[in-house]
Write a protein that holds these residues in place. Sequence first.
Motif, PDB file in Angstrom:
ATOM      1  N   SER A   1     -15.950 -12.252  25.480  1.00  0.00           N
ATOM      2  CA  SER A   1     -16.811 -13.420  25.708  1.00  0.00           C
ATOM      3  C   SER A   1     -16.683 -14.424  24.571  1.00  0.00           C
ATOM      4  N   SER A   2     -16.151 -14.008  23.419  1.00  0.00           N
ATOM      5  CA  SER A   2     -15.962 -14.939  22.299  1.00  0.00           C
ATOM      6  C   SER A   2     -14.680 -14.577  21.551  1.00  0.00           C
ATOM      7  N   ILE A   3     -13.694 -15.466  21.564  1.00  0.00           N
ATOM      8  CA  ILE A   3     -12.415 -15.186  20.892  1.00  0.00           C
ATOM      9  C   ILE A   3     -12.651 -15.058  19.385  1.00  0.00           C
ATOM     10  N   GLU A   4     -13.534 -15.909  18.865  1.00  0.00           N
ATOM     11  CA  GLU A   4     -13.775 -15.896  17.426  1.00  0.00           C
ATOM     12  C   GLU A   4     -14.463 -14.603  16.985  1.00  0.00           C
ATOM     13  N   ASN A   5     -15.476 -14.181  17.740  1.00  0.00           N
ATOM     14  CA  ASN A   5     -16.256 -13.011  17.324  1.00  0.00           C
ATOM     15  C   ASN A   5     -15.569 -11.685  17.680  1.00  0.00           C
ATOM     16  N   GLN A   6     -14.588 -11.725  18.570  1.00  0.00           N
ATOM     17  CA  GLN A   6     -13.983 -10.461  18.994  1.00  0.00           C
ATOM     18  C   GLN A   6     -12.539 -10.361  18.501  1.00  0.00           C
ATOM     19  N   PHE A   7     -11.586 -11.018  19.158  1.00  0.00           N
ATOM     20  CA  PHE A   7     -10.205 -10.857  18.691  1.00  0.00           C
ATOM     21  C   PHE A   7     -10.010 -11.332  17.252  1.00  0.00           C
ATOM     22  N   GLU A   8     -10.424 -12.580  16.960  1.00  0.00           N
ATOM     23  CA  GLU A   8     -10.148 -13.135  15.623  1.00  0.00           C
ATOM     24  C   GLU A   8     -10.851 -12.335  14.537  1.00  0.00           C
ATOM     25  N   PHE A   9     -12.078 -11.918  14.823  1.00  0.00           N
ATOM     26  CA  PHE A   9     -12.827 -11.141  13.835  1.00  0.00           C
ATOM     27  C   PHE A   9     -12.116  -9.813  13.558  1.00  0.00           C
ATOM     28  N   THR A  10     -11.699  -9.141  14.622  1.00  0.00           N
ATOM     29  CA  THR A  10     -11.053  -7.835  14.447  1.00  0.00           C
ATOM     30  C   THR A  10      -9.765  -7.984  13.633  1.00  0.00           C
ATOM     31  N   GLN A  11      -8.961  -8.998  13.977  1.00  0.00           N
ATOM     32  CA  GLN A  11      -7.682  -9.167  13.282  1.00  0.00           C
ATOM     33  C   GLN A  11      -7.899  -9.605  11.827  1.00  0.00           C
ATOM     34  N   ALA A  12      -8.749 -10.637  11.626  1.00  0.00           N
ATOM     35  CA  ALA A  12      -8.833 -11.254  10.303  1.00  0.00           C
ATOM     36  C   ALA A  12      -9.805 -10.538   9.365  1.00  0.00           C
ATOM     37  N   THR A  13     -11.004 -10.213   9.872  1.00  0.00           N
ATOM     38  CA  THR A  13     -12.048  -9.694   8.979  1.00  0.00           C
ATOM     39  C   THR A  13     -11.956  -8.182   8.812  1.00  0.00           C
ATOM     40  N   TRP A  14     -11.382  -7.527   9.787  1.00  0.00           N
ATOM     41  CA  TRP A  14     -11.232  -6.072   9.667  1.00  0.00           C
ATOM     42  C   TRP A  14      -9.787  -5.669   9.315  1.00  0.00           C
ATOM     43  N   ALA A  15      -8.841  -5.937  10.244  1.00  0.00           N
ATOM     44  CA  ALA A  15      -7.476  -5.397  10.063  1.00  0.00           C
ATOM     45  C   ALA A  15      -6.760  -5.986   8.838  1.00  0.00           C
ATOM     46  N   ASN A  16      -6.883  -7.303   8.624  1.00  0.00           N
ATOM     47  CA  ASN A  16      -6.153  -7.954   7.520  1.00  0.00           C
ATOM     48  C   ASN A  16      -6.851  -7.804   6.170  1.00  0.00           C
ATOM     49  N   ASN A  17      -8.040  -7.224   6.184  1.00  0.00           N
ATOM     50  CA  ASN A  17      -8.900  -7.259   5.002  1.00  0.00           C
ATOM     51  C   ASN A  17      -8.790  -5.955   4.204  1.00  0.00           C
ATOM     52  N   ALA A  18      -8.214  -6.047   2.988  1.00  0.00           N
ATOM     53  CA  ALA A  18      -8.009  -4.855   2.152  1.00  0.00           C
ATOM     54  C   ALA A  18      -9.334  -4.241   1.711  1.00  0.00           C
ATOM     55  N   ASP A  19     -10.441  -5.014   1.812  1.00  0.00           N
ATOM     56  CA  ASP A  19     -11.743  -4.510   1.363  1.00  0.00           C
ATOM     57  C   ASP A  19     -12.649  -4.095   2.511  1.00  0.00           C
ATOM     58  N   PHE A  20     -12.091  -3.846   3.681  1.00  0.00           N
ATOM     59  CA  PHE A  20     -12.883  -3.353   4.794  1.00  0.00           C
ATOM     60  C   PHE A  20     -12.389  -1.945   5.132  1.00  0.00           C
ATOM     61  N   VAL A  21     -13.268  -1.011   5.290  1.00  0.00           N
ATOM     62  CA  VAL A  21     -14.701  -1.045   5.325  1.00  0.00           C
ATOM     63  C   VAL A  21     -15.319  -0.830   3.951  1.00  0.00           C
ATOM     64  N   THR A  22     -14.456  -0.567   2.970  1.00  0.00           N
ATOM     65  CA  THR A  22     -14.972  -0.469   1.606  1.00  0.00           C
ATOM     66  C   THR A  22     -13.904  -0.987   0.648  1.00  0.00           C
ATOM     67  N   GLY A  23     -14.279  -1.262  -0.593  1.00  0.00           N
ATOM     68  CA  GLY A  23     -13.412  -1.995  -1.513  1.00  0.00           C
ATOM     69  C   GLY A  23     -12.044  -1.367  -1.778  1.00  0.00           C
ATOM     70  N   GLY A  24     -11.008  -2.197  -1.747  1.00  0.00           N
ATOM     71  CA  GLY A  24      -9.672  -1.824  -2.201  1.00  0.00           C
ATOM     72  C   GLY A  24      -8.924  -0.783  -1.379  1.00  0.00           C
ATOM     73  N   VAL A  25      -9.311  -0.570  -0.116  1.00  0.00           N
ATOM     74  CA  VAL A  25      -8.618   0.482   0.658  1.00  0.00           C
ATOM     75  C   VAL A  25      -7.267   0.018   1.192  1.00  0.00           C
ATOM     76  N   GLY A  26      -7.114  -1.291   1.391  1.00  0.00           N
ATOM     77  CA  GLY A  26      -5.842  -1.810   1.910  1.00  0.00           C
ATOM     78  C   GLY A  26      -5.974  -2.285   3.342  1.00  0.00           C
ATOM     79  N   VAL A  27      -4.910  -2.929   3.842  1.00  0.00           N
ATOM     80  CA  VAL A  27      -4.955  -3.512   5.189  1.00  0.00           C
ATOM     81  C   VAL A  27      -4.504  -2.483   6.227  1.00  0.00           C
ATOM     82  N   ASP A  28      -4.781  -2.791   7.487  1.00  0.00           N
ATOM     83  CA  ASP A  28      -4.357  -1.936   8.616  1.00  0.00           C
ATOM     84  C   ASP A  28      -2.827  -1.842   8.611  1.00  0.00           C
ATOM     85  N   PRO A  29      -2.253  -0.634   8.433  1.00  0.00           N
ATOM     86  CA  PRO A  29      -0.788  -0.522   8.333  1.00  0.00           C
ATOM     87  C   PRO A  29      -0.073  -0.751   9.671  1.00  0.00           C
TER      88      PRO A  29
END
Length: 481
Positions: free
Chosen positions: A404-432
Amino acid sequence: MVSTPLSELLKRPIAWKTASIDMTVRRVLRSLQANIVKGHGRDHTRNLFWNFADADGDHLRSVVRSLGRRMPSALDQLEATETFKLTGQSGGPVICFMLRPSGYEALDAPDAIPQDEAFLAGMQARGPGAAVAPPINDPEVTEWEEGYRDRIDALLLVAADEAAEAADVADHWKGRLSAAGATLLHEEPGKAQRRKVAEKFEGVEQFGYVDGRSQPLFLAEDVKREPRSFWDPAFPPSQFLVDDPGDDEATSLGSFFVFRKLEENVKGFKDKEDELSAALGLAGGPFEERAGALIVGRFEDGSPVVLNPLPTDMPPVNDFDFRHDEAGSRCPFIAHIRKTNPRGESPFHLATDIGVATTARQERSHIMARRGITYGERQYDEETNDFTDRPTTGVGLLFMAYMSSIENQFEFTQATWANNADFVTGGVGVDPVIGQGPPAPITVPDGWSGASAADFDFGRFVTMKGGEYFFAPSRDFLKNV
Ligand code: HEM
């Protein structure tokens, strides 16, 4: 006959079999396109990308009206699946049609354009560079495959059980749309790959892992079949369906649709799995396959690594979460399925480790309905139940998802979760598997053995080759355009 108020209907999974007695259920499912509330399940697809710049408006509208009449509705698809289960009779081809804002303009229907910022801008504007914060980090458009670089106005998706049938139906619509002056920019065939798990053929992606097992469910009949002690796959339909501004009926709904061609370098990925398995001391032993499971979060047969040290060759389970692995050791935090669905753990980690307050409800709001299919030819050995080739190019996943929202669903998952080395906790790295952006080493713990591969450079083996953001309008809009 009853008529459940629409707002009530969209709050919890829909019992579709009540369509014979509930007018709202019937109207919604007859107006909705197929493949949204449930995947079409066909093994062959043709994805046709169109530009309407030279089309004749009247002629084009008449072809689109005819598409709207001929395409199966969500209800047709569900009924055909029931018939197939009872009689073995094929449900026939499925056709879906999605539009860009420029496609609506070509149909002379500007008032029908859904007002979603990401959809209006499109993937070319949002994906590459730092257009969105945090950035999606797609490659520059000049590096995309040619068919995706031009202005895409519409996508026609044809799915069928046999390749020849998909090609025949696609040819029919190619003829009709071309006669209206539309230009076929690109044709992308999809072909499902399967491997045998517990005597059943499950869909797999090209690295060999069972895919599509974890889905948000928004039909009550599907929810009933799933155990729900740890993870609840039931979602409100409103997370995937929105009002279609192109039709006055309140029961005319549509869905935003993301398409991405993701090439998989199979040899690169499999060689890295071997390297990781050696680094963890698993190479050559019975636990060798665990290296890949620590990267994906499931073994190739779909068994979650948080529950099992070995593949189980059982039907893949989905009723699990990460509450008994708070340290992220049995299933590393970077594992693809843990990054893209933390299953309720993010409020705790974000609050205690990073100081960000969020809720489980917010976390669940990012889940989308994945409907992807693999592309490219592979060689499969039925004896060993495995692929025998390891291509570096030409195969991958046509990632597709409704939301229902490209920004809140696909973009959020790719950018804020998968690409983010600090998600879900600090310094773990990006989705391989799907992380995009500057490469960074990761630490891969193997809590099952106590070993750990620190500063391991897994590399990148998934490359985005092009894609677009669309809206799948209601059939009522298409029939009357
Ligand atoms: C070539 C690229 C990709 C590969 C090889 C891949 C592979 C997989 C595999 C093997 C699974 C496990 C099967 C399952 O639980 O259903 C999975 C799940 C999932 N993937 Fe991907 N995927 C890819 C792209 C993406 C992208 C682009 C996204 C979103 C941005 C994504 C989001 C998800 C989600 C949300 C799940 C379900 C997690 C869960 O609920 O446990 N995947 N993927």
